[in-house]
Design a protein around this motif. Structure first.
Motif, PDB file in Angstrom:
ATOM      1  N   VAL A   1      12.727  58.437 -69.425  1.00 45.19           N
ATOM      2  CA  VAL A   1      12.411  57.281 -68.597  1.00 45.19           C
ATOM      3  C   VAL A   1      12.406  57.689 -67.124  1.00 45.19           C
ATOM      4  O   VAL A   1      13.404  58.175 -66.594  1.00 45.19           O
ATOM      5  CB  VAL A   1      13.415  56.139 -68.824  1.00 45.19           C
ATOM      6  N   VAL A   2      11.259  57.523 -66.494  1.00 42.71           N
ATOM      7  CA  VAL A   2      11.107  57.637 -65.039  1.00 42.71           C
ATOM      8  C   VAL A   2      10.491  56.320 -64.602  1.00 42.71           C
ATOM      9  O   VAL A   2       9.344  56.034 -64.942  1.00 42.71           O
ATOM     10  CB  VAL A   2      10.214  58.824 -64.641  1.00 42.71           C
ATOM     11  N   PRO A   3      11.208  55.485 -63.873  1.00 43.84           N
ATOM     12  CA  PRO A   3      10.786  54.097 -63.688  1.00 43.84           C
ATOM     13  C   PRO A   3       9.593  53.929 -62.765  1.00 43.84           C
ATOM     14  O   PRO A   3       9.189  54.851 -62.050  1.00 43.84           O
ATOM     15  CB  PRO A   3      12.026  53.437 -63.077  1.00 43.84           C
ATOM     16  N   ASN A   4       9.063  52.726 -62.779  1.00 38.98           N
ATOM     17  CA  ASN A   4       8.083  52.339 -61.772  1.00 38.98           C
ATOM     18  C   ASN A   4       8.711  52.449 -60.388  1.00 38.98           C
ATOM     19  O   ASN A   4       9.896  52.148 -60.212  1.00 38.98           O
ATOM     20  CB  ASN A   4       7.637  50.885 -61.995  1.00 38.98           C
ATOM     21  N   PRO A   5       7.931  52.835 -59.396  1.00 35.06           N
ATOM     22  CA  PRO A   5       8.468  52.923 -58.041  1.00 35.06           C
ATOM     23  C   PRO A   5       8.231  51.647 -57.246  1.00 35.06           C
ATOM     24  O   PRO A   5       7.316  50.873 -57.534  1.00 35.06           O
ATOM     25  CB  PRO A   5       7.660  54.078 -57.444  1.00 35.06           C
ATOM     26  N   VAL A   6       9.049  51.451 -56.229  1.00 33.31           N
ATOM     27  CA  VAL A   6       8.807  50.411 -55.235  1.00 33.31           C
ATOM     28  C   VAL A   6       8.957  51.061 -53.863  1.00 33.31           C
ATOM     29  O   VAL A   6       9.867  51.862 -53.632  1.00 33.31           O
ATOM     30  CB  VAL A   6       9.778  49.224 -55.389  1.00 33.31           C
TER      31      VAL A   6
ATOM     32  N   GLN B   1      -0.799  49.689 -58.968  1.00 34.86           N
ATOM     33  CA  GLN B   1       0.203  49.787 -57.918  1.00 34.86           C
ATOM     34  C   GLN B   1       1.063  51.031 -58.107  1.00 34.86           C
ATOM     35  O   GLN B   1       1.414  51.710 -57.138  1.00 34.86           O
ATOM     36  CB  GLN B   1       1.079  48.533 -57.911  1.00 34.86           C
ATOM     37  N   HIS B   2       1.399  51.320 -59.351  1.00 36.83           N
ATOM     38  CA  HIS B   2       2.223  52.495 -59.675  1.00 36.83           C
ATOM     39  C   HIS B   2       1.566  53.782 -59.178  1.00 36.83           C
ATOM     40  O   HIS B   2       2.174  54.563 -58.441  1.00 36.83           O
ATOM     41  CB  HIS B   2       2.430  52.538 -61.193  1.00 36.83           C
ATOM     42  N   ILE B   3       0.325  54.013 -59.578  1.00 35.91           N
ATOM     43  CA  ILE B   3      -0.306  55.280 -59.225  1.00 35.91           C
ATOM     44  C   ILE B   3      -0.719  55.323 -57.758  1.00 35.91           C
ATOM     45  O   ILE B   3      -0.760  56.397 -57.149  1.00 35.91           O
ATOM     46  CB  ILE B   3      -1.495  55.611 -60.156  1.00 35.91           C
ATOM     47  N   THR B   4      -1.014  54.170 -57.169  1.00 37.73           N
ATOM     48  CA  THR B   4      -1.350  54.141 -55.746  1.00 37.73           C
ATOM     49  C   THR B   4      -0.133  54.471 -54.901  1.00 37.73           C
ATOM     50  O   THR B   4      -0.207  55.261 -53.943  1.00 37.73           O
ATOM     51  CB  THR B   4      -1.909  52.764 -55.348  1.00 37.73           C
ATOM     52  N   MET B   5       0.998  53.887 -55.245  1.00 37.02           N
ATOM     53  CA  MET B   5       2.218  54.130 -54.488  1.00 37.02           C
ATOM     54  C   MET B   5       2.647  55.595 -54.586  1.00 37.02           C
ATOM     55  O   MET B   5       3.003  56.230 -53.592  1.00 37.02           O
ATOM     56  CB  MET B   5       3.329  53.219 -55.009  1.00 37.02           C
ATOM     57  N   LEU B   6       2.604  56.144 -55.796  1.00 35.64           N
ATOM     58  CA  LEU B   6       2.965  57.548 -55.962  1.00 35.64           C
ATOM     59  C   LEU B   6       1.978  58.461 -55.246  1.00 35.64           C
ATOM     60  O   LEU B   6       2.376  59.435 -54.591  1.00 35.64           O
ATOM     61  CB  LEU B   6       3.013  57.907 -57.445  1.00 35.64           C
TER      62      LEU B   6
ATOM     63  N   VAL C   1      12.626  33.654 -58.667  1.00 42.00           N
ATOM     64  CA  VAL C   1      12.769  33.451 -60.104  1.00 42.00           C
ATOM     65  C   VAL C   1      11.549  33.995 -60.836  1.00 42.00           C
ATOM     66  O   VAL C   1      10.412  33.626 -60.515  1.00 42.00           O
ATOM     67  CB  VAL C   1      12.936  31.952 -60.435  1.00 42.00           C
ATOM     68  N   PHE C   2      11.792  34.833 -61.846  1.00 37.61           N
ATOM     69  CA  PHE C   2      10.713  35.418 -62.642  1.00 37.61           C
ATOM     70  C   PHE C   2      11.085  35.281 -64.117  1.00 37.61           C
ATOM     71  O   PHE C   2      11.628  36.210 -64.728  1.00 37.61           O
ATOM     72  CB  PHE C   2      10.498  36.874 -62.242  1.00 37.61           C
ATOM     73  N   PRO C   3      10.802  34.115 -64.720  1.00 35.09           N
ATOM     74  CA  PRO C   3      11.299  33.812 -66.067  1.00 35.09           C
ATOM     75  C   PRO C   3      10.372  34.245 -67.197  1.00 35.09           C
ATOM     76  O   PRO C   3      10.166  33.504 -68.167  1.00 35.09           O
ATOM     77  CB  PRO C   3      11.449  32.286 -66.018  1.00 35.09           C
ATOM     78  N   ALA C   4       9.785  35.437 -67.083  1.00 33.34           N
ATOM     79  CA  ALA C   4       8.859  35.912 -68.111  1.00 33.34           C
ATOM     80  C   ALA C   4       9.557  35.974 -69.463  1.00 33.34           C
ATOM     81  O   ALA C   4      10.709  36.404 -69.567  1.00 33.34           O
ATOM     82  CB  ALA C   4       8.305  37.282 -67.726  1.00 33.34           C
ATOM     83  N   THR C   5       8.851  35.584 -70.505  1.00 28.84           N
ATOM     84  CA  THR C   5       9.452  35.488 -71.834  1.00 28.84           C
ATOM     85  C   THR C   5       9.310  36.753 -72.663  1.00 28.84           C
ATOM     86  O   THR C   5      10.031  36.939 -73.647  1.00 28.84           O
ATOM     87  CB  THR C   5       8.830  34.323 -72.600  1.00 28.84           C
ATOM     88  N   GLY C   6       8.381  37.650 -72.303  1.00 28.27           N
ATOM     89  CA  GLY C   6       8.222  38.875 -73.081  1.00 28.27           C
ATOM     90  C   GLY C   6       6.985  39.648 -72.679  1.00 28.27           C
ATOM     91  O   GLY C   6       6.288  39.289 -71.730  1.00 28.27           O
ATOM     92  N   ALA C   7       6.732  40.740 -73.429  1.00 30.76           N
ATOM     93  CA  ALA C   7       5.590  41.635 -73.188  1.00 30.76           C
ATOM     94  C   ALA C   7       5.626  42.231 -71.798  1.00 30.76           C
ATOM     95  O   ALA C   7       4.584  42.493 -71.196  1.00 30.76           O
ATOM     96  CB  ALA C   7       4.264  40.913 -73.429  1.00 30.76           C
ATOM     97  N   GLU C   8       6.824  42.452 -71.279  1.00 25.13           N
ATOM     98  CA  GLU C   8       6.984  43.087 -69.973  1.00 25.13           C
ATOM     99  C   GLU C   8       7.597  44.468 -70.183  1.00 25.13           C
ATOM    100  O   GLU C   8       8.677  44.592 -70.761  1.00 25.13           O
ATOM    101  CB  GLU C   8       7.907  42.257 -69.071  1.00 25.13           C
ATOM    102  N   SER C   9       6.921  45.497 -69.707  1.00 20.42           N
ATOM    103  CA  SER C   9       7.470  46.842 -69.859  1.00 20.42           C
ATOM    104  C   SER C   9       8.444  47.184 -68.748  1.00 20.42           C
ATOM    105  O   SER C   9       9.297  48.057 -68.904  1.00 20.42           O
ATOM    106  CB  SER C   9       6.345  47.882 -69.881  1.00 20.42           C
ATOM    107  N   PHE C  10       8.343  46.478 -67.605  1.00 19.21           N
ATOM    108  CA  PHE C  10       9.201  46.842 -66.475  1.00 19.21           C
ATOM    109  C   PHE C  10       9.501  45.632 -65.580  1.00 19.21           C
ATOM    110  O   PHE C  10      10.610  45.136 -65.553  1.00 19.21           O
ATOM    111  CB  PHE C  10       8.536  47.954 -65.654  1.00 19.21           C
ATOM    112  N   GLY C  11       8.529  45.178 -64.802  1.00 22.50           N
ATOM    113  CA  GLY C  11       8.736  44.059 -63.891  1.00 22.50           C
ATOM    114  C   GLY C  11       8.875  44.497 -62.449  1.00 22.50           C
ATOM    115  O   GLY C  11       9.904  44.263 -61.806  1.00 22.50           O
ATOM    116  N   ILE C  12       7.825  45.104 -61.908  1.00 24.25           N
ATOM    117  CA  ILE C  12       7.876  45.610 -60.531  1.00 24.25           C
ATOM    118  C   ILE C  12       8.126  44.488 -59.530  1.00 24.25           C
ATOM    119  O   ILE C  12       8.747  44.694 -58.481  1.00 24.25           O
ATOM    120  CB  ILE C  12       6.576  46.371 -60.189  1.00 24.25           C
ATOM    121  N   VAL C  13       7.697  43.267 -59.832  1.00 18.75           N
ATOM    122  CA  VAL C  13       7.870  42.156 -58.895  1.00 18.75           C
ATOM    123  C   VAL C  13       9.349  41.864 -58.652  1.00 18.75           C
ATOM    124  O   VAL C  13       9.726  41.395 -57.571  1.00 18.75           O
ATOM    125  CB  VAL C  13       7.128  40.903 -59.400  1.00 18.75           C
ATOM    126  N   LEU C  14      10.207  42.140 -59.621  1.00 27.00           N
ATOM    127  CA  LEU C  14      11.648  41.958 -59.414  1.00 27.00           C
ATOM    128  C   LEU C  14      12.133  42.813 -58.249  1.00 27.00           C
ATOM    129  O   LEU C  14      12.862  42.351 -57.358  1.00 27.00           O
ATOM    130  CB  LEU C  14      12.423  42.341 -60.676  1.00 27.00           C
TER     131      LEU C  14
END
Length: 399
Positions: free
Chosen positions: A185-190, A24-29, A288-301
């Motif tokens: 840091v250059v974040p994921n885009p939405v 999604q990141h590279i497609t959007m960019l 609600v997105f209650p992920a517990t870890g191993a998330e580098s960003f969280g584009i769904v937020l």
């Protein structure tokens, strides 16, 4: 900014056929770069469907290697088998890319091999890297360090200092620890405009909670069900609270069975189409997105915020904390002993405290979206490309 047309190649070991985060990141960019008049290519692992998909008409796709499926860092992913150096040389000689932007960490069998060929065949091509990953265990970190050493031994000279970025503080730390690379840091885009348009005017339903994600432990599906059960038993929720959960994964059937014994109506929608995602997210007074870890960003937020959800609550893991700019109002402890209570009370507050919910909604919409919109992120990356290409031109002129 970059008045001339620039030929940009995204390099990615995985397939474009899966709608995962990096894809999604590279497609959007790429779509945004093409909209601005630049020429976009994808040099990727085994890809078939995207090459026939009209949604990728803005770019050229080059499938460079066969892939095999593996499990790493609690995720399913695909890694490339050794790619043909001859095919790489021919592609590089034909296209003469101005920029190659590799998604890291990457494999020495495809992306690493391609960068080495570019250094020999088209040495004026400017190479950049984006680090995406966060890990959830020491084993995964050790594996990343081993891979980093292999990559560094072969390609450390190929990505100049200042040409590496990370999508979050967590990904930047991973790059530093595993590859010895300092990043900005250059974040994921939405794509805010697109998400709003695809929401099709949907508005939040009163006392309605939504979840979208894979039904795996680290995404917090069990924590969410614990919270719903805790809140229902203690009467902290509005009487008409409803919940919709979308996605698939190995825990889906287990979650269905458990939900049948919770005193809140919970609907399981399965996997939803990409073009229906925005309307689904917009329907939630609470997402609600209650992920517990191993998330580098969280584009769904950000997708939920852009779609128009009322309040977006996030598990307090390092990646989500970075994306949410350390705002404790919307970060919930989902790993402690009282995690069910904490999440249940946060959901209840978002449903019943209208003044607080409106304030949070405004902050998320007015502060987060402008920072992460694809136009903002594209501006930052294109400025990096421009500085590099200007320096290249000056070097050629004085050589």
């Amino acid at each position: 900014m970059l008045g001339a047309v620039v030929k940009i190649g995204f390099v990615f070991d995985d397939t474009l056929d899966a709608p995962d985060g990096v894809q999604q990141h590279i497609t959007m960019l790429g779509r945004e770069y093409a909209r601005r008049g630049h020429e976009v290519h994808y040099l990727v692992g085994e890809t078939h469907e995207a090459q026939r998909d009209p949604a990728f008409a803005f770019a050229q796709i080059h499938s460079m290697a066969r892939n095999v499926k593996v499990k790493f860092n609690s995720n399913r992913m695909r890694i490339p088998l050794p790619a043909s150096r001859r095919a790489m040389r021919e592609l590089l000689q034909r296209e003469r890319f101005d920029v190659l932007h590799v998604q890291a960490p990457y494999s020495p069998f495809m992306a690493g091999r391609l960068l080495a060929q570019a250094h020999r065949v088209t040495p004026l091509t400017q190479i950049f890297a984006t680090y995406h990953i966060a890990v959830d265990s020491g084993v995964a970190m050790t594996g990343g360090m081993v891979l980093g050493r292999v990559i560094n031994a072969r390609t450390e000279r190929l990505i100049p200092t200042g040409h590496s970025v990370a999508v979050s503080r967590v990904a930047a730390e991973y790059a530093r620890r595993t590859a010895g690379v300092e990043t900005r840091v250059v974040p994921n885009p939405v794509d805010v405009a697109r998400m709003k348009a695809e929401a099709c005017g949907a508005v939040p339903r009163r006392h309605h909670v939504v979840f979208l994600g894979r039904f795996v432990e680290r995404k917090g599906v069990g924590v969410l069900l614990d919270a719903l059960d805790w809140g229902a038993r203690r009467g902290v929720f509005p009487a008409d609270l409803s919940v919709a959960m979308a996605g698939k994964g190995p825990l889906l059937e287990q979650c269905r069975e458990r939900a049948a014994h919770i005193g809140v109506p919970i609907e399981f929608l399965g996997e939803i189409a990409e073009d229906a995602k925005s309307a689904f997210l917009a329907s939630g007074q609470v997402a609600v997105f209650p992920a517990t870890g191993a998330e580098s960003f969280g584009i769904v937020l950000l997708e939920a915020i852009a779609s128009g959800a009322g309040v977006v609550l996030a598990g307090d893991n390092p990646g989500y904390r970075s994306t949410m700019m350390d705002n404790d109002d919307v970060l919930v402890d989902v790993t402690g002993a009282d995690r069910a209570e904490h999440l249940a009370r946060a959901i209840a507050r978002a449903c019943t405290d209208d003044e607080w919910a409106q304030r949070v909604h405004r902050w998320q919409h007015d502060t987060l979206l402008p920072a992460y919109d694809v136009t903002t992120v594209a501006d930052a990356l294109l400025a990096m490309y421009e500085d590099s290409l200007v320096a290249r031109t000056a070097h050629i002129a004085t050589a």
